[in-house]
Design an enzyme around this catalytic site. Structure first.
Site, PDB file in Angstrom:
ATOM      1  N   ASP A  81      68.663  17.349  79.674  1.00 33.06           N
ATOM      2  CA  ASP A  81      69.725  16.373  79.397  1.00 33.06           C
ATOM      3  C   ASP A  81      69.785  15.352  80.523  1.00 33.06           C
ATOM      4  OD1 ASP A  81      71.900  15.101  78.212  1.00 33.06           O
ATOM      5  OD2 ASP A  81      73.346  16.674  78.691  1.00 33.06           O
ATOM      6  N   LYS A  82      70.597  14.307  80.284  1.00 33.55           N
ATOM      7  CA  LYS A  82      70.851  13.257  81.277  1.00 33.55           C
ATOM      8  C   LYS A  82      72.348  13.123  81.461  1.00 33.55           C
ATOM      9  CE  LYS A  82      72.091   9.347  80.039  1.00 33.55           C
ATOM     10  NZ  LYS A  82      72.893   8.098  80.050  1.00 33.55           N
ATOM     11  N   HIS A  83      72.763  12.802  82.669  1.00 28.21           N
ATOM     12  CA  HIS A  83      74.171  12.454  82.881  1.00 28.21           C
ATOM     13  C   HIS A  83      74.218  11.139  83.641  1.00 28.21           C
ATOM     14  CE1 HIS A  83      78.460  12.953  83.609  1.00 28.21           C
ATOM     15  NE2 HIS A  83      78.219  12.461  84.797  1.00 28.21           N
ATOM     16  N   SER A  84      75.090  10.239  83.197  1.00 21.32           N
ATOM     17  CA  SER A  84      75.253   8.975  83.908  1.00 21.32           C
ATOM     18  C   SER A  84      76.650   8.925  84.503  1.00 21.32           C
ATOM     19  CB  SER A  84      75.058   7.824  82.919  1.00 21.32           C
ATOM     20  OG  SER A  84      75.740   6.682  83.367  1.00 21.32           O
ATOM     21  N   THR A 121      79.977   7.149  75.342  1.00 16.10           N
ATOM     22  CA  THR A 121      78.998   7.319  74.255  1.00 16.10           C
ATOM     23  C   THR A 121      79.654   7.816  72.959  1.00 16.10           C
ATOM     24  OG1 THR A 121      77.300   7.709  75.895  1.00 16.10           O
ATOM     25  CG2 THR A 121      76.828   8.502  73.685  1.00 16.10           C
ATOM     26  N   ARG A 169      93.500  16.117  90.016  1.00 19.24           N
ATOM     27  CA  ARG A 169      92.897  15.128  90.935  1.00 19.24           C
ATOM     28  C   ARG A 169      93.249  13.708  90.513  1.00 19.24           C
ATOM     29  NH1 ARG A 169      87.020  16.092  90.162  1.00 19.24           N
ATOM     30  NH2 ARG A 169      86.763  14.312  91.534  1.00 19.24           N
ATOM     31  N   SER A 184      82.495  18.813  89.723  1.00 18.12           N
ATOM     32  CA  SER A 184      83.056  18.504  88.410  1.00 18.12           C
ATOM     33  C   SER A 184      81.943  18.184  87.411  1.00 18.12           C
ATOM     34  CB  SER A 184      84.016  17.319  88.556  1.00 18.12           C
ATOM     35  OG  SER A 184      84.442  16.863  87.312  1.00 18.12           O
ATOM     36  N   LYS A 188      80.019  21.254  84.296  1.00 22.46           N
ATOM     37  CA  LYS A 188      79.903  21.050  82.850  1.00 22.46           C
ATOM     38  C   LYS A 188      78.436  21.075  82.422  1.00 22.46           C
ATOM     39  CE  LYS A 188      82.610  17.574  83.669  1.00 22.46           C
ATOM     40  NZ  LYS A 188      83.637  16.560  83.879  1.00 22.46           N
ATOM     41  N   LYS A 189      77.559  20.520  83.261  1.00 22.86           N
ATOM     42  CA  LYS A 189      76.132  20.496  82.906  1.00 22.86           C
ATOM     43  C   LYS A 189      75.528  21.898  82.995  1.00 22.86           C
ATOM     44  CE  LYS A 189      75.923  16.418  81.666  1.00 22.86           C
ATOM     45  NZ  LYS A 189      75.616  16.137  80.258  1.00 22.86           N
TER      46      LYS A 189
HETATM   47  N1  URA Z   1      83.091  12.422  86.218  1.00 22.15           N
HETATM   48  C1  URA Z   1      83.428  13.741  86.170  1.00 22.15           C
HETATM   49  O1  URA Z   1      83.120  14.431  85.209  1.00 22.15           O
HETATM   50  N2  URA Z   1      84.097  14.257  87.206  1.00 22.15           N
HETATM   51  C2  URA Z   1      84.449  13.532  88.301  1.00 22.15           C
HETATM   52  O2  URA Z   1      85.035  14.084  89.203  1.00 22.15           O
HETATM   53  C3  URA Z   1      84.109  12.167  88.331  1.00 22.15           C
HETATM   54  C4  URA Z   1      83.414  11.633  87.269  1.00 22.15           C
END
Ligand code: URA
Length: 438
Positions: A81-84, A121, A169, A184, A188-189
């Site tokens: 996967d990719k995360h931006s 997205t 936060r 964070s 999730k990833k």
């Molecule tokens: N995106 C996230 O999922 N967590 C953060 O803390 C900042 C950006």
């Protein structure tokens, strides 16, 4: 177990925390054993004192383990996967997932919604009638197995500790902390059960991290912690000094993405970033020996139409029209007022305030300022003039797609002030990819 207030005191005083103590503290997020006040105090202590990589790994793993961890065993494709970190006109996911899937990988891409000046997205995909961003697990699994990719939303079952932590936060001025952002994003990833991950860390006027030094530090932290937690990860630092695509909004970005996949129109910066990320993913997946072979495979899957076909199959499998790619203009919503905003004097585009372009989309109703807000999928900006382009007086800076005359006027004013034109020629930006990590 160490008391929450003692753990907070240790961090407040600059100590390094024991990984097991961090894990026990995070395990208390699921009930009132750890209060909101304690979570906030912990966040502020980390904000000022930072964390060692081993502490950030422990925090990340603890948040991953607060919920379900997806298991893709049984798939006959490697899972990547990719995360931006988010930007303006960044529709790369819509092209990247089908390209990498067409090359043989599985891409369960868990995406988010837009917030503030950045687009999301899921919002873009919801411009497609019928597309379900929250299908049940069986449909997701079948789509990933049969099509190769599924771009979907996150369920509340993945990393619920991050959900609570992030909400606290957000209202205690503790978002902008590299270890907390790292934990964070990666919790999730890691919960998504990936075999490899590439990160697209943005820098520039439209990015979350506007300064290049901060973005580099975040990229380094993300790569070190992800690999420390056992997820093969690389990162690219990419420029967000103007909208990445020449369109920003929802339906307008989907249209731009489909035209990219079919070859009708390709923005150069989008092509560069998409193929560079695809190459990283294919190497991480073990589907190409090196970056050169991977890029060639990705370019082939783009050129031979298989990526466009994969995108169409994904849309259809997730509830959208079966002929979406062929008849996109019949399916996407259109704004009633569409018009060009023109340059008031001749000049070359020297700088663009990309954040302002994102805010123009919000002003039009295409983005949200609060998570619960609805959005208008039809509105947005297109045909945006790129840095380095020479414009004569009256040439378009961009096209505004608006719901009302009033919205058009407000977005037009923002668009005009976002562009700085210079008399002298301005070279086009050299490369959208600034650096690689990992
Ligand atoms: N995106 C996230 O999922 N967590 C953060 O803390 C900042 C950006």
């Amino acid at each position: 177990m160490i008391l929450p207030q003692e753990l907070i005191r240790q961090k407040r005083d600059g100590g390094a925390l024991d990984p097991d103590a961090i894990k026990a503290f995070v395990a208390g997020f699921d009930n009132e054993r750890v209060t909101d006040a304690q979570v906030a105090a912990f966040a502020m202590a980390v904000f000022f004192r930072g964390m060692e990589p081993a502490e950030t790994v422990a925090l990340t793993e603890a948040m991953r383990d607060s919920g379900e961890v997806l298991d893709w065993s049984g798939l006959d494709r490697p899972v990547v996967d990719k995360h931006s970190t988010g930007g303006i006109g960044d529709n790369v996911s819509l092209m990247l997932a089908p390209i990498v899937a067409a090359c043989g990988a599985a891409v369960p891409m868990i995406s988010g919604r837009g917030l503030g000046h950045t687009g999301g997205t899921l919002d873009k995909l919801e411009s497609i009638p019928g597309y379900d961003v929250r299908p049940d697990n069986d449909i997701v699994r079948r789509t990933v197995q049969e099509v190769g990719c599924a771009i979907i939303g996150q369920t509340g079952r993945l990393a619920p500790a991050d959900k609570r932590f992030y909400a606290i936060r957000d209202v205690t001025a503790t978002v902008e902390s590299i270890p907390l952002i790292t934990a964070s994003i990666l919790s999730k990833k890691l919960a998504a059960g990936l075999g490899g991950l590439v990160l697209d860390v943005k820098t520039g006027s439209g990015a979350f991290m506007t300064k290049e030094g901060d973005a580099r530090a975040l990229a380094e932290s993300l790569v070190a912690v992800a690999n420390g937690a056992g997820l093969k990860t690389t990162a690219l630092l990419t420029r967000m000094d103007e909208a990445l695509a020449s369109a920003a909004g929802n339906a307008v970005e989907v249209r731009n993405a489909v035209r990219f996949l079919t070859g009708a129109h390709r923005d150069a910066a989008v092509e560069e970033v998409t193929l560079a990320l695809a190459a990283e993913m294919l190497v991480l997946a073990g589907l190409a020996a090196d970056a050169v072979a991977a890029r060639a495979a990705a370019a082939r899957a783009l050129g031979d139409g298989s990526s466009a076909e994969t995108f169409g199959r994904m849309v259809s499998a997730l509830g959208g029209p079966g002929d979406f790619v062929e008849r996109m203009d019949d399916h996407l919503p259109k704004a009633p007022i569409v018009g060009a905003v023109t340059a008031e004097a001749a000049g070359s585009v020297a700088a663009v305030d990309a954040r302002a372009l994102g805010l123009a989309v919000v002003e039009l109703g295409g983005g949200r300022t609060r998570p619960q807000d609805g959005i208008d999928h039809a509105v947005g900006l297109s045909d945006l003039a790129r840095i380095g382009t020479r414009l004569e007086r009256g040439d378009p800076l961009g096209v505004v797609h608006a719901r009302s005359e009033d919205g058009f006027a407000r977005a037009a004013a923002i668009l005009r002030s976002a562009y700085r034109l210079a008399e002298e020629p301005i070279p086009a930006p050299a490369s959208a990819v600034v650096a690689r990590f990992g």
